[in-house]
Design an enzyme around this catalytic site. Structure first.
Site, PDB file in Angstrom:
ATOM      1  N   LYS A 172       0.856  -1.188   0.000  1.00  0.00           N
ATOM      2  CA  LYS A 172       0.000   0.000   0.000  1.00  0.00           C
ATOM      3  C   LYS A 172       0.894   1.240   0.000  1.00  0.00           C
ATOM      4  O   LYS A 172       1.824   1.346   0.801  1.00  0.00           O
ATOM      5  CB  LYS A 172      -0.907  -0.001   1.233  1.00  0.00           C
ATOM      6  CG  LYS A 172      -1.960   1.103   1.226  1.00  0.00           C
ATOM      7  CD  LYS A 172      -2.870   0.993   2.443  1.00  0.00           C
ATOM      8  CE  LYS A 172      -3.918   2.097   2.448  1.00  0.00           C
ATOM      9  NZ  LYS A 172      -4.765   2.058   3.669  1.00  0.00           N
ATOM     10  N   HIS A 194      -0.203   4.550   0.226  1.00  0.00           N
ATOM     11  CA  HIS A 194      -0.805   5.761   0.799  1.00  0.00           C
ATOM     12  C   HIS A 194      -1.425   5.402   2.150  1.00  0.00           C
ATOM     13  O   HIS A 194      -1.732   4.247   2.413  1.00  0.00           O
ATOM     14  CB  HIS A 194      -1.882   6.335  -0.137  1.00  0.00           C
ATOM     15  CG  HIS A 194      -3.026   5.386  -0.379  1.00  0.00           C
ATOM     16  ND1 HIS A 194      -2.935   4.338  -1.278  1.00  0.00           N
ATOM     17  CD2 HIS A 194      -4.269   5.322   0.163  1.00  0.00           C
ATOM     18  CE1 HIS A 194      -4.094   3.671  -1.282  1.00  0.00           C
ATOM     19  NE2 HIS A 194      -4.903   4.238  -0.416  1.00  0.00           N
TER      20      HIS A 194
END
Length: 224
Positions: A104, A106
C-alpha cells in the site's frame, strides 16, 4: 492426548471445518479428508479457535515471543483471534501482524497490517494448515525483509503429516530443516484418526473401517 486437543478435534467436526469423503486438494492430490479454516465464521467459533491456538502456542513457545504473524489472507483473523485469546488466558499483550498481498502506497503504507516489526522482535507464525510448505516460502522473505526478527516457530491447526515439496519428509519437518525454526500443530492427523476411529460422536461415526482404510492408503502414497 491433552484434553484441549480432544476438544479441538470435536470443535473442527462441529464447525464442519474438518470433512471426510473424496476431495481434490490444491496440490492435486486426492484426499479422503479436507480441512478448511475458512469455515470458522461466527464470533463464538473465532473466540474458541483463538483459545485453542493460544493454548498450543503457550505449550510450545511459552511467553518467549512478541508478535503473532498471520500470512494473508486466512492468517489475518487467526492472528487476531489468537492474540486476543492469549491476553485473556495468560495476561500477556502480544502484538498481531499480517501482510498485504500488495504494498500500500498511501495512508498506512507498506506491506504489513497491524503492528510494525522491529529489530529483535520474536515472532510466531500462525497458519491454518500446512500441506506442502509452499506458503512459508512466501512468508519468510516478507518477515525477514521488514526487520531483523527472530522467528520462534510456526503453529498450524492441523498437521496433515504429508511429504512436503522435497518429497522425503513432512512439510513441517522440511520447514524445521530449511529455516531452522520449530514447526508445530494443535493436532496431527494421526491424533484425529486415533480419536475418531470407530468412536461415536454425537451419534455418528466419522471414521469407520472403510474411511480408515482410505486414510491408510492415502498415507502409503503421500505420508511422511
Amino acid at each position: 492426548m491433552e484434553q484441549y486437543k480432544q476438544e479441538f478435534i470435536e470443535f473442527m467436526v462441529d464447525s464442519q471445518v474438518l470433512k471426510f469423503g473424496d476431495f481434490t486438494l490444491k496440490s492435486g492430490r486426492k484426499s479422503p479428508f479436507f480441512m478448511n479454516a475458512g469455515g470458522y465464521v461466527t464470533g463464538s467459533q473465532l473466540r474458541r479457535l483463538g483459545e485453542f491456538y493460544a493454548r498450543a502456542i503457550h505449550d510450545c513457545y511459552g511467553d518467549e515471543f512478541d508478535v503473532l504473524f498471520g500470512p494473508a489472507y486466512k492468517g489475518i483473523p487467526l492472528s487476531v483471534a489468537a492474540a486476543i485469546a492469549y491476553s485473556d488466558l495468560y495476561g500477556r499483550e502480544i502484538r498481531y501482524c499480517s501482510n498485504r498481498k500488495e504494498v500500500k502506497d498511501h495512508g498506512d503504507v507498506g506491506i504489513l497490517l497491524g503492528s510494525k516489526l522491529k529489530d529483535g522482535d520474536r515472532v510466531v507464525i500462525i497458519e491454518d494448515v500446512t500441506t506442502s510448505g509452499k506458503s512459508i516460502e512466501e512468508t519468510f522473505p516478507v518477515l525477514t525483509g521488514q526487520a531483523k526478527v527472530e522467528i520462534r516457530g510456526l503453529m498450524v491447526s492441523l498437521n496433515r503429516m504429508e511429504v512436503g515439496l522435497g518429497g522425503k519428509m513432512s512439510a513441517l519437518d522440511e520447514i524445521r530443516e530449511k529455516y531452522g525454526f520449530a514447526a508445530n500443530a494443535i493436532v496431527t492427523m494421526a491424533e484425529v484418526t486415533e480419536y475418531l476411529y470407530n468412536r461415536p460422536y454425537k451419534g455418528q461415526i466419522y471414521i469407520n473401517d472403510e474411511l480408515k482404510h482410505a486414510i491408510d492408503v492415502y498415507y502409503e502414497q503421500y505420508g511422511a
